[in-house]
Write a protein that holds these residues in place. Structure first.
Motif, short mmCIF file in Angstrom:
data_model
loop_
_atom_site.label_atom_id
_atom_site.label_comp_id
_atom_site.label_asym_id
_atom_site.label_seq_id
_atom_site.Cartn_x
_atom_site.Cartn_y
_atom_site.Cartn_z
N VAL A 108 14.60 -113.08 -28.43
CA VAL A 108 13.90 -113.66 -27.28
C VAL A 108 12.40 -113.55 -27.50
O VAL A 108 11.90 -112.49 -27.86
N SER A 109 11.68 -114.64 -27.27
CA SER A 109 10.22 -114.59 -27.32
C SER A 109 9.66 -115.26 -26.08
O SER A 109 10.28 -116.16 -25.50
N PHE A 110 8.46 -114.83 -25.68
CA PHE A 110 7.84 -115.38 -24.47
C PHE A 110 6.34 -115.09 -24.49
O PHE A 110 5.89 -114.13 -25.13
N PRO A 111 5.54 -115.92 -23.78
CA PRO A 111 4.12 -115.63 -23.68
C PRO A 111 3.89 -114.41 -22.79
O PRO A 111 4.57 -114.23 -21.78
N ASN A 112 2.94 -113.58 -23.19
CA ASN A 112 2.63 -112.34 -22.48
C ASN A 112 1.63 -112.62 -21.35
O ASN A 112 0.45 -112.86 -21.60
N THR A 167 8.25 -107.10 -31.71
CA THR A 167 6.96 -107.38 -32.33
C THR A 167 6.09 -108.09 -31.32
O THR A 167 6.53 -109.03 -30.66
N ALA A 168 4.86 -107.63 -31.20
CA ALA A 168 3.87 -108.30 -30.37
C ALA A 168 2.88 -108.98 -31.30
O ALA A 168 2.44 -108.38 -32.29
N ILE A 169 2.54 -110.24 -31.02
CA ILE A 169 1.66 -110.98 -31.93
C ILE A 169 0.47 -111.57 -31.20
O ILE A 169 0.50 -111.79 -29.98
N ARG A 170 -0.57 -111.82 -31.98
CA ARG A 170 -1.77 -112.50 -31.49
C ARG A 170 -1.93 -113.80 -32.27
O ARG A 170 -1.79 -113.81 -33.49
N THR A 171 -2.22 -114.87 -31.58
CA THR A 171 -2.48 -116.16 -32.24
C THR A 171 -3.84 -116.65 -31.77
O THR A 171 -3.94 -117.56 -30.95
N PRO A 172 -4.92 -116.05 -32.28
CA PRO A 172 -6.25 -116.33 -31.74
C PRO A 172 -6.84 -117.68 -32.07
O PRO A 172 -7.67 -118.18 -31.34
N GLY A 178 -1.54 -116.07 -37.26
CA GLY A 178 -1.61 -115.00 -36.28
C GLY A 178 -1.50 -113.66 -36.96
O GLY A 178 -1.54 -113.56 -38.19
N ARG A 179 -1.33 -112.63 -36.17
CA ARG A 179 -1.17 -111.29 -36.71
C ARG A 179 -0.42 -110.44 -35.69
O ARG A 179 -0.39 -110.74 -34.49
N VAL A 180 0.16 -109.37 -36.18
CA VAL A 180 0.89 -108.45 -35.31
C VAL A 180 -0.11 -107.59 -34.54
O VAL A 180 -1.09 -107.10 -35.11
N ALA A 181 0.13 -107.44 -33.25
CA ALA A 181 -0.74 -106.63 -32.39
C ALA A 181 -0.10 -105.25 -32.26
O ALA A 181 0.89 -105.08 -31.54
N THR A 182 -0.65 -104.27 -32.94
CA THR A 182 -0.10 -102.91 -32.89
C THR A 182 -0.86 -102.03 -31.90
O THR A 182 -0.31 -101.04 -31.41
N ASN A 186 0.44 -104.73 -24.92
CA ASN A 186 0.60 -105.36 -23.61
C ASN A 186 -0.68 -106.01 -23.12
O ASN A 186 -0.66 -106.93 -22.32
N LEU A 187 -1.81 -105.53 -23.65
CA LEU A 187 -3.12 -106.07 -23.28
C LEU A 187 -3.60 -107.15 -24.24
O LEU A 187 -4.19 -108.15 -23.83
N LEU A 188 -3.32 -106.98 -25.54
CA LEU A 188 -3.92 -107.83 -26.56
C LEU A 188 -3.00 -108.91 -27.13
O LEU A 188 -3.47 -109.87 -27.72
N ALA A 189 -1.70 -108.75 -26.98
CA ALA A 189 -0.76 -109.71 -27.57
C ALA A 189 -0.66 -110.97 -26.72
O ALA A 189 -0.66 -110.92 -25.49
N THR A 190 -0.55 -112.11 -27.39
CA THR A 190 -0.33 -113.37 -26.68
C THR A 190 1.15 -113.66 -26.51
O THR A 190 1.55 -114.35 -25.56
N TYR A 191 1.99 -113.12 -27.41
CA TYR A 191 3.43 -113.33 -27.32
C TYR A 191 4.18 -112.04 -27.66
O TYR A 191 3.71 -111.23 -28.46
N GLY A 192 5.34 -111.88 -27.07
CA GLY A 192 6.25 -110.81 -27.42
C GLY A 192 7.52 -111.39 -28.01
O GLY A 192 7.99 -112.44 -27.55
N ILE A 193 8.07 -110.74 -29.03
CA ILE A 193 9.32 -111.17 -29.66
C ILE A 193 10.24 -109.97 -29.73
O ILE A 193 9.88 -108.92 -30.28
#
Length: 204
Positions: A108-112, A167-172, A178-182, A186-193
């Motif tokens: 499951v993935s969705f925008p954060n 995995t939380a990711i950022r697609t700036p 993009g890149r993985v948000a470690t 919850n604050l910096l990721a654009t999507y959660g998977i």
């Protein structure tokens, strides 16, 4: 292909049997068939996208994912994917239970909605946020759920869904990169998977 779909594809084993719910025109299915030799099919409500997928030789069904998924037998798939559609689902728990009935695993993935850019728009502008990840105005959005990564983890615990991997990711800049948000996901990721395992009875 979108960066979140690249992450999802990396979780799929070669030769797996895959069902993609809300598959669009079948970009992910096409990639998985070509690169990993999977046996895949999809369900999509947009008739034009289904027609496009069929012209590409994909196995796709036109219909509502909430209804069509019920027609599949137990454990018919290795992986069932729900990509960037959860926020539009009326009964998420019911759909995910169906995913984990017909598949060994669910992805499951969705925008954060807790991303700092969304928070800043609401705080400073005082109006419903609009972003690349959430491009709709309040009056025409298909999104009926506001989901943050923390919310989804709590939801899974309460519903008895096992989180196997997340995995939380950022697609700036571009959806394809993009890149993985470690750090503070919850604050910096654009999507959660999230990769989910078989459901267990919820705690009393």
């Amino acid at each position: 292909m979108r960066y979140d779909l690249q992450i999802i594809a990396s979780w799929i084993e070669p030769g797996a049997k895959v069902l993609d719910l809300g598959c669009g025109a079948g970009d992910l299915l096409s990639h998985l068939i070509r690169e990993k030799g999977i046996r895949g099919s999809g369900i999509e409500i947009d008739e034009a996208k289904v027609a496009e997928g069929l012209t590409r030789g994909l196995s796709m069904v036109h219909g509502d994912i909430n209804e069509e998924v019920r027609d599949y037998p137990d454990q018919a798939f290795d992986d069932v994917i729900l990509s960037q559609t959860l926020q539009q689902v009326y009964d998420p728990a019911r759909l995910i239970r169906e995913m984990l009935r017909v598949g060994k695993r669910g992805i499951v993935s969705f925008p954060n909605f807790a991303h700092y850019g969304v928070r800043a728009q609401l705080f400073f502008k005082g109006k419903a946020p609009v972003s690349r990840e959430l491009p709709y105005q309040w009056y025409d959005t298909p999104n009926i759920r506001v989901i943050a990564l923390k919310d989804f983890r709590r939801f899974c615990k309460a519903s008895g869904f096992a989180i196997l991997h997340e995995t939380a990711i950022r697609t700036p800049h571009h959806q394809e990169t993009g890149r993985v948000a470690t750090l503070f996901p919850n604050l910096l990721a654009t999507y959660g998977i999230f990769r989910l395992g078989r459901a267990t009875p919820p705690p009393p």
